[in-house]
Design an enzyme around this catalytic site. Structure first.
Site, mmCIF file in Angstrom:
data_model
loop_
_atom_site.group_PDB
_atom_site.id
_atom_site.type_symbol
_atom_site.label_atom_id
_atom_site.label_comp_id
_atom_site.label_asym_id
_atom_site.label_seq_id
_atom_site.Cartn_x
_atom_site.Cartn_y
_atom_site.Cartn_z
ATOM 1 N N CYS A 107 1.007 -1.148 -0.086
ATOM 2 C CA CYS A 107 0.281 0.076 0.031
ATOM 3 C C CYS A 107 1.292 1.414 0.237
ATOM 4 O O CYS A 107 0.449 2.237 -0.737
ATOM 5 C CB CYS A 107 -0.911 0.139 1.477
ATOM 6 S SG CYS A 107 -2.569 -1.269 0.949
ATOM 7 N N HIS A 108 2.027 1.341 1.094
ATOM 8 C CA HIS A 108 2.835 2.657 1.194
ATOM 9 C C HIS A 108 4.147 2.078 1.286
ATOM 10 O O HIS A 108 5.034 3.059 1.286
ATOM 11 C CB HIS A 108 1.987 3.573 2.361
ATOM 12 C CG HIS A 108 0.979 3.894 1.586
ATOM 13 N ND1 HIS A 108 -0.070 2.710 2.908
ATOM 14 C CD2 HIS A 108 0.094 4.874 1.333
ATOM 15 C CE1 HIS A 108 -1.106 3.542 2.291
ATOM 16 N NE2 HIS A 108 -1.439 4.483 1.672
ATOM 17 N N GLY A 109 4.347 1.004 1.258
ATOM 18 C CA GLY A 109 5.901 0.253 0.939
ATOM 19 C C GLY A 109 6.519 -0.101 2.545
ATOM 20 O O GLY A 109 7.538 0.450 2.511
#
Ligand code: FES
Length: 174
Positions: A138-140
């Protein structure tokens, strides 16, 4: 980012559909759990037989509406995780604090964590990311094999559900 790994099986404890395999391999874990699926869905503690989870593999089960990862670590994975205990972890926690014991002996091969990223709750992918633990696309966020956050926006390690060993090869969650 690595592709989803075939060693990471998905087990859904809700409904009669039973096991859902990722990577095309059937995984008949439904018979390894008690009580039955409807009781589990209601939130009762659940017992999980660990015997079918081979070393180097993991399953995902759903309990109280949340995914839980149960991972059987290899000796090399455990060693790699311990080696990083003092490497400036974002949420410092020794590998030993991520595992539980049975009759006084730490069963460090078993990591049991909630499968929700501590950033915004996405479900990370197993055997992925820079630390071959879990990777949240999703955001790493990158987690190691003990579920510790190593890189990315997640603020803390993957949460550990309340669980105890009933034997060396069986746990009760809840
Ligand atoms: S929800 Fe996992 S990195 Fe944002």
């Amino acid at each position: 980012m690595s592709e989803p790994n075939r060693r990471d099986f998905l087990f859904l404890a809700t409904g009669a559909a039973g096991a859902v395999a990722v990577g095309g391999v059937a995984w008949p874990l439904i018979s390894q759990m008690s009580p039955d699926a409807s009781t589990i869905a209601a939130g009762a503690p659940v017992e999980v037989d660990l015997a079918p989870i081979a070393e180097g593999r993991a399953i995902t089960l759903k309990w109280r509406g949340k995914p839980i990862f149960v991972r059987h670590r290899t000796a090399a994975e455990i060693e790699a995780s311990k080696k990083d205990d003092a490497s400036g972890l974002p949420d410092p926690q020794a590998d030993a604090a991520r595992v539980r014991a049975f009759e006084g002996k730490a069963l460090e091969q078993w990591v049991v964590v909630y499968g929700n990223c501590t950033h915004l709750g996405c479900v990370p992918i197993g055997f992925s990311g820079d630390f071959n633990g879990w990777y949240c696309p999703c955001h790493g966020s990158h987690y190691d094999n003990a579920g510790r956050i190593r890189k990315g926006p997640a603020p803390r390690n993957l949460d550990i559900p309340e669980f105890t060993f009933l034997s060396a090869s069986k746990i009760r969650i809840g």
